[in-house]
Design a protein around this motif. Structure first.
Motif, PDB file in Angstrom:
ATOM      1  N   GLN A 172      37.015  12.874  31.680  1.00 61.63           N
ATOM      2  CA  GLN A 172      37.387  12.381  30.343  1.00 61.63           C
ATOM      3  C   GLN A 172      38.395  13.305  29.661  1.00 61.63           C
ATOM      4  N   GLY A 173      38.703  14.426  30.286  1.00 59.52           N
ATOM      5  CA  GLY A 173      39.750  15.316  29.807  1.00 59.52           C
ATOM      6  C   GLY A 173      39.543  15.849  28.400  1.00 59.52           C
ATOM      7  N   ARG A 174      40.629  15.811  27.630  1.00 58.27           N
ATOM      8  CA  ARG A 174      40.653  16.407  26.285  1.00 58.27           C
ATOM      9  C   ARG A 174      39.541  15.868  25.387  1.00 58.27           C
ATOM     10  N   GLU A 175      39.223  14.597  25.551  1.00 53.80           N
ATOM     11  CA  GLU A 175      38.207  13.944  24.718  1.00 53.80           C
ATOM     12  C   GLU A 175      36.855  14.679  24.803  1.00 53.80           C
ATOM     13  N   THR A 222      48.514  22.234  42.702  1.00 59.07           N
ATOM     14  CA  THR A 222      48.238  20.937  42.111  1.00 59.07           C
ATOM     15  C   THR A 222      48.470  21.040  40.597  1.00 59.07           C
ATOM     16  N   PRO A 223      49.031  20.009  39.978  1.00 56.45           N
ATOM     17  CA  PRO A 223      49.282  20.086  38.543  1.00 56.45           C
ATOM     18  C   PRO A 223      48.002  19.900  37.725  1.00 56.45           C
ATOM     19  N   PHE A 224      47.965  20.551  36.562  1.00 59.42           N
ATOM     20  CA  PHE A 224      46.897  20.351  35.589  1.00 59.42           C
ATOM     21  C   PHE A 224      47.479  20.571  34.206  1.00 59.42           C
ATOM     22  N   GLN A 225      46.678  20.357  33.167  1.00 57.31           N
ATOM     23  CA  GLN A 225      47.192  20.386  31.798  1.00 57.31           C
ATOM     24  C   GLN A 225      46.904  21.709  31.109  1.00 57.31           C
ATOM     25  N   ILE A 277      42.866  21.753  31.424  1.00 61.42           N
ATOM     26  CA  ILE A 277      42.151  20.535  31.821  1.00 61.42           C
ATOM     27  C   ILE A 277      42.760  19.955  33.097  1.00 61.42           C
ATOM     28  N   ASP A 278      41.880  19.564  34.014  1.00 61.23           N
ATOM     29  CA  ASP A 278      42.288  18.993  35.300  1.00 61.23           C
ATOM     30  C   ASP A 278      41.481  17.711  35.539  1.00 61.23           C
ATOM     31  N   ILE A 295      36.825  27.029  37.697  1.00 62.82           N
ATOM     32  CA  ILE A 295      36.730  25.587  37.472  1.00 62.82           C
ATOM     33  C   ILE A 295      35.314  25.276  37.009  1.00 62.82           C
ATOM     34  N   TRP A 296      35.222  24.432  36.001  1.00 64.23           N
ATOM     35  CA  TRP A 296      33.960  24.170  35.316  1.00 64.23           C
ATOM     36  C   TRP A 296      33.999  22.755  34.746  1.00 64.23           C
ATOM     37  N   ALA A 297      32.890  22.331  34.154  1.00 64.49           N
ATOM     38  CA  ALA A 297      32.826  21.042  33.467  1.00 64.49           C
ATOM     39  C   ALA A 297      31.797  21.131  32.339  1.00 64.49           C
TER      40      ALA A 297
END
Length: 138
Positions: A64-67, A4-7, A85-86, A28-30
């Motif tokens: 919210q990704g990069r933000e 799967t793609p991610f940044q 980031i995913d 994987i984390w948040a």
């Protein structure tokens, strides 16, 4: 291996298969996950200790990704970790654990070797033994 793609930190699109050729540890984390935040400094230490034998990716599942993720990284002076980031949570769905953090080790050929669901003491003996068993073979 989940494809799967991610940044990447530079904003380009990558996938796990781009890293085949060396062992890969994917976490994987948040930013809202307490146990994940506790693990991050230990993962940074691990990445520094093992950088000649292992690539370590920490991939945020924050929608919210990069933000959200970039300020988190700016507030902590990690020496090795980079903000992957995913925001679509593709890795989270692909791993199918439903729990963060989840950490998966792939060998140099991209085959899953083991996974840890939930927090782990990455500075501890259990993590060292798990890694050594795999990295000694590569």
């Amino acid at each position: 291996m989940i494809d799967t793609p991610f940044q990447a930190p530079d904003g380009s699109t990558v996938q796990l298969s781009d890293f085949i050729g060396q062992p890969l540890l994917v976490n994987i984390w948040a930013t809202w996950c307490g146990p994940c935040i506790v693990e991050m400094p230990m993962l940074d230490n691990l990445a520094a200790r093992e950088k000649s034998r292992l690539k370590l990716l920490v991939v945020s599942q924050d929608i919210q990704g990069r933000e959200k993720v970039l300020p988190f990284f700016e507030d902590r002076n990690f020496t090795e970790l980079e903000p992957y980031i995913d925001p679509e949570n593709g890795l989270s769905f692909g791993f199918g654990s439903g729990v963060m953090p989840t950490t998966v080790l792939y060998d140099a050929q991209g085959k899953e070797v083991w996974r840890v669901i939930g927090a782990m003491d990455w500075d501890g003996a259990k993590a060292a033994a798990l890694l050594e068993e795999t990295l000694a073979e590569n």
